[in-house]
Design a protein around this motif. Structure first.
Motif, PDB file in Angstrom:
ATOM      1  N   LEU A 164      -4.793   8.516   7.506  1.00  6.52           N
ATOM      2  CA  LEU A 164      -3.509   9.126   7.838  1.00  6.52           C
ATOM      3  C   LEU A 164      -3.069   8.824   9.259  1.00  6.52           C
ATOM      4  O   LEU A 164      -1.880   8.815   9.548  1.00  6.52           O
ATOM      5  N   ILE A 165      -4.025   8.601  10.147  1.00  9.21           N
ATOM      6  CA  ILE A 165      -3.701   8.501  11.572  1.00  9.21           C
ATOM      7  C   ILE A 165      -3.166   7.108  11.921  1.00  9.21           C
ATOM      8  O   ILE A 165      -3.472   6.121  11.246  1.00  9.21           O
ATOM      9  N   PRO A 166      -2.359   7.022  12.990  1.00 15.16           N
ATOM     10  CA  PRO A 166      -1.802   5.722  13.397  1.00 15.16           C
ATOM     11  C   PRO A 166      -2.878   4.686  13.726  1.00 15.16           C
ATOM     12  O   PRO A 166      -2.678   3.494  13.547  1.00 15.16           O
ATOM     13  N   GLU A 167      -4.043   5.158  14.216  1.00 13.82           N
ATOM     14  CA  GLU A 167      -5.104   4.238  14.630  1.00 13.82           C
ATOM     15  C   GLU A 167      -5.994   3.799  13.461  1.00 13.82           C
ATOM     16  O   GLU A 167      -7.061   3.226  13.671  1.00 13.82           O
ATOM     17  N   ASN A 168      -5.581   4.066  12.230  1.00 14.51           N
ATOM     18  CA  ASN A 168      -6.366   3.665  11.063  1.00 14.51           C
ATOM     19  C   ASN A 168      -6.751   2.190  11.150  1.00 14.51           C
ATOM     20  O   ASN A 168      -5.927   1.338  11.487  1.00 14.51           O
ATOM     21  N   ASN A 169      -8.024   1.880  10.857  1.00 13.87           N
ATOM     22  CA  ASN A 169      -8.467   0.496  10.911  1.00 13.87           C
ATOM     23  C   ASN A 169      -9.332   0.170   9.705  1.00 13.87           C
ATOM     24  O   ASN A 169      -9.822   1.055   8.999  1.00 13.87           O
TER      25      ASN A 169
ATOM     26  N   ASN B  14      -6.997   3.936  -4.933  1.00 18.57           N
ATOM     27  CA  ASN B  14      -5.647   4.373  -4.559  1.00 18.57           C
ATOM     28  C   ASN B  14      -5.490   4.693  -3.073  1.00 18.57           C
ATOM     29  O   ASN B  14      -4.588   4.166  -2.421  1.00 18.57           O
ATOM     30  N   LEU B  15      -6.375   5.532  -2.528  1.00 22.91           N
ATOM     31  CA  LEU B  15      -6.204   5.919  -1.130  1.00 22.91           C
ATOM     32  C   LEU B  15      -6.493   4.769  -0.174  1.00 22.91           C
ATOM     33  O   LEU B  15      -5.789   4.588   0.827  1.00 22.91           O
ATOM     34  N   LEU B  16      -7.518   3.970  -0.469  1.00 23.29           N
ATOM     35  CA  LEU B  16      -7.780   2.814   0.394  1.00 23.29           C
ATOM     36  C   LEU B  16      -6.647   1.795   0.313  1.00 23.29           C
ATOM     37  O   LEU B  16      -6.300   1.158   1.306  1.00 23.29           O
ATOM     38  N   GLU B  17      -6.066   1.672  -0.870  1.00 19.25           N
ATOM     39  CA  GLU B  17      -4.919   0.765  -1.028  1.00 19.25           C
ATOM     40  C   GLU B  17      -3.740   1.250  -0.184  1.00 19.25           C
ATOM     41  O   GLU B  17      -3.046   0.449   0.459  1.00 19.25           O
ATOM     42  N   LEU B  18      -3.542   2.573  -0.160  1.00 20.28           N
ATOM     43  CA  LEU B  18      -2.485   3.121   0.685  1.00 20.28           C
ATOM     44  C   LEU B  18      -2.793   2.893   2.165  1.00 20.28           C
ATOM     45  O   LEU B  18      -1.893   2.599   2.958  1.00 20.28           O
ATOM     46  N   GLY B  19      -4.068   3.040   2.528  1.00 22.60           N
ATOM     47  CA  GLY B  19      -4.454   2.785   3.910  1.00 22.60           C
ATOM     48  C   GLY B  19      -4.178   1.345   4.310  1.00 22.60           C
ATOM     49  O   GLY B  19      -3.691   1.079   5.419  1.00 22.60           O
ATOM     50  N   GLU B  20      -4.474   0.421   3.415  1.00 20.33           N
ATOM     51  CA  GLU B  20      -4.207  -1.000   3.668  1.00 20.33           C
ATOM     52  C   GLU B  20      -2.702  -1.253   3.792  1.00 20.33           C
ATOM     53  O   GLU B  20      -2.251  -1.974   4.690  1.00 20.33           O
ATOM     54  N   LYS B  21      -1.944  -0.645   2.898  1.00 23.02           N
ATOM     55  CA  LYS B  21      -0.483  -0.808   2.931  1.00 23.02           C
ATOM     56  C   LYS B  21       0.095  -0.241   4.221  1.00 23.02           C
ATOM     57  O   LYS B  21       1.007  -0.823   4.815  1.00 23.02           O
ATOM     58  N   LYS B  22      -0.460   0.885   4.650  1.00 25.01           N
ATOM     59  CA  LYS B  22       0.010   1.516   5.885  1.00 25.01           C
ATOM     60  C   LYS B  22      -0.230   0.606   7.087  1.00 25.01           C
ATOM     61  O   LYS B  22       0.608   0.494   7.992  1.00 25.01           O
ATOM     62  N   ILE B  23      -1.397  -0.067   7.097  1.00 24.65           N
ATOM     63  CA  ILE B  23      -1.701  -1.005   8.192  1.00 24.65           C
ATOM     64  C   ILE B  23      -0.743  -2.195   8.148  1.00 24.65           C
ATOM     65  O   ILE B  23      -0.159  -2.585   9.172  1.00 24.65           O
ATOM     66  N   GLU B  24      -0.571  -2.777   6.963  1.00 22.32           N
ATOM     67  CA  GLU B  24       0.262  -3.978   6.823  1.00 22.32           C
ATOM     68  C   GLU B  24       1.714  -3.720   7.214  1.00 22.32           C
ATOM     69  O   GLU B  24       2.368  -4.576   7.815  1.00 22.32           O
ATOM     70  N   GLU B  25       2.205  -2.538   6.861  1.00 19.79           N
ATOM     71  CA  GLU B  25       3.613  -2.236   7.129  1.00 19.79           C
ATOM     72  C   GLU B  25       3.813  -1.582   8.493  1.00 19.79           C
ATOM     73  O   GLU B  25       4.953  -1.384   8.916  1.00 19.79           O
TER      74      GLU B  25
ATOM     75  N   MET C  77      11.724   8.034   6.773  1.00 13.01           N
ATOM     76  CA  MET C  77      12.296   7.043   5.859  1.00 13.01           C
ATOM     77  C   MET C  77      11.390   5.820   5.741  1.00 13.01           C
ATOM     78  O   MET C  77      11.180   5.289   4.659  1.00 13.01           O
ATOM     79  N   ALA C  78      10.829   5.377   6.852  1.00 15.51           N
ATOM     80  CA  ALA C  78      10.017   4.160   6.849  1.00 15.51           C
ATOM     81  C   ALA C  78       8.710   4.338   6.092  1.00 15.51           C
ATOM     82  O   ALA C  78       8.190   3.390   5.494  1.00 15.51           O
ATOM     83  N   SER C  79       8.171   5.547   6.095  1.00 12.41           N
ATOM     84  CA  SER C  79       6.861   5.776   5.484  1.00 12.41           C
ATOM     85  C   SER C  79       6.927   6.664   4.246  1.00 12.41           C
ATOM     86  O   SER C  79       5.918   7.142   3.765  1.00 12.41           O
ATOM     87  N   SER C  80       8.128   6.860   3.695  1.00 14.13           N
ATOM     88  CA  SER C  80       8.340   7.846   2.640  1.00 14.13           C
ATOM     89  C   SER C  80       7.462   7.629   1.423  1.00 14.13           C
ATOM     90  O   SER C  80       6.789   8.549   0.949  1.00 14.13           O
TER      91      SER C  80
END
Length: 245
Positions: free
Chosen positions: A67-72, A132-143, A214-217
Motif C-alpha cells: 500500500l505504501i509509496p515505497e513499495n518495492n 491478486n494482491l502481488l499483481e496489484l503491487g506490481e501494477k502500482k509500481i509500474e504506474e 482518480m489516478a489510483s482509483s
C-alpha cells in the motif's frame, strides 16, 4: 470439554512465534509412524496446520507494504516465497490426513475434515495474496500510483482489521473456542458495512476531483475487493470450527 484445546501441551503463542527462514516448506510434525494412532496423528497434523497458518499470517501482514509509496519488489519476492511454502505444506498435510487408517471415530472424522477445510482456506488466502494482491503491487509500481492520504489511511485500517480477524479465527482453531469463532462470524455484517462505506467514500473523492484518487482509483478498489475476499475465507474457517461436532 468447551474451551479445551485439542493441542493441550502442544503449540502455543503461534502469533508471537513466526516460522524461521529455514525450510519453511518442509513439514516438521507429520510423523508417518503415528498414522496408526489417529488421535495423535490428528494432533500432529493440527500442529503442522498452525505452522502453515503462521506463514500465511506473515504473508498477510506483509501485504501492508504493497500500500505504501515505497513499495518495492524485494518485499514482494519474500511474500512469493512464502506462498510456495504454503502450497507445499497444504499438499503434505492433506496427503498425511488421507493416509490415516480407516475406522476413525465420528469425532476423529469430524476433526479430520476440519483440518482439511482449515488448510484449504489458508491456501486460498495465500493464493489471493499471490495471484491478486502481488499483481496489484506490481501494477502500482509500474504506474507509479499513489493513494491520497485519506485513502491510504482507510486502506491501512481496513487491512489491520482483516489481519485481526485472521488472528482471532486461528486462535479459535488452536484453543477450540467456538465462541471466539462465532464472534468472527457475527462481525461479518459490520465488515461488509465497512466495505460499502469505504467504496462510497472513495467514489465521493472521485466526484470531488481529487487527482491522486482518480489516478489510483481502480487499484484502490481492487485492494478493497481482495481484502474482502480474504475476510470471506476467514469467515468460512470460523463456520467450520463452529459446526465441528
Amino acid at each position: 470439554q468447551p474451551g479445551e484445546s485439542l493441542l493441550a501441551g502442544g503449540v502455543t503463542r503461534w502469533v508471537t512465534a513466526p516460522p524461521s527462514e529455514e525450510d519453511l516448506s518442509r513439514p516438521k510434525y507429520l510423523d508417518l509412524k503415528l498414522l496408526d494412532v489417529p488421535a495423535v496423528a490428528l494432533e500432529q497434523a493440527a500442529r503442522e496446520s498452525l505452522r502453515m497458518a503462521a506463514i500465511v499470517r506473515e504473508m498477510l501482514y506483509d501485504t501492508k507494504r504493497l500500500l505504501i509509496p515505497e513499495n518495492n519488489r524485494m518485499g514482494m519476492r519474500k511474500i512469493k516465497q512464502r506462498e510456495e511454502a504454503v502450497d507445499h505444506l497444504n499438499r503434505e498435510i492433506k496427503l498425511y490426513l488421507i493416509k490415516l487408517s480407516p475406522g476413525l471415530s465420528e469425532k476423529e472424522s469430524a476433526r479430520k475434515m476440519t483440518l482439511i477445510n482449515f488448510i484449504s482456506h489458508l491456501e486460498n488466502i495465500g493464493d489471493i495474496i499471490d495471484d491478486n494482491l502481488l499483481e496489484l503491487g506490481e501494477k502500482k509500481i509500474e504506474e507509479g500510483a499513489r493513494f491520497s492520504e485519506v485513502g491510504l489511511t482507510e486502506l491501512h485500517l481496513f487491512h489491520h482489521g482483516v489481519c485481526q480477524d485472521f488472528d482471532e479465527v486461528v486462535a479459535a482453531f488452536e484453543t477450540d473456542q467456538k465462541e471466539k469463532a462465532q464472534q468472527v462470524i457475527e462481525g461479518r455484517g459490520s465488515f461488509h458495512q465497512r466495505v460499502h462505506e469505504m467504496r462510497a467514500a472513495h467514489i465521493e473523492r472521485l466526484h470531488q476531483g481529487a487527482s491522486q484518487t482518480m489516478a489510483s482509483s481502480a487499484i484502490h478498489l481492487d485492494f478493497i475487493t481482495h481484502f474482502a475476499r480474504i475476510r470471506s475465507h476467514i469467515t468460512a474457517i470460523a463456520h467450520t470450527l463452529v459446526e465441528e461436532e
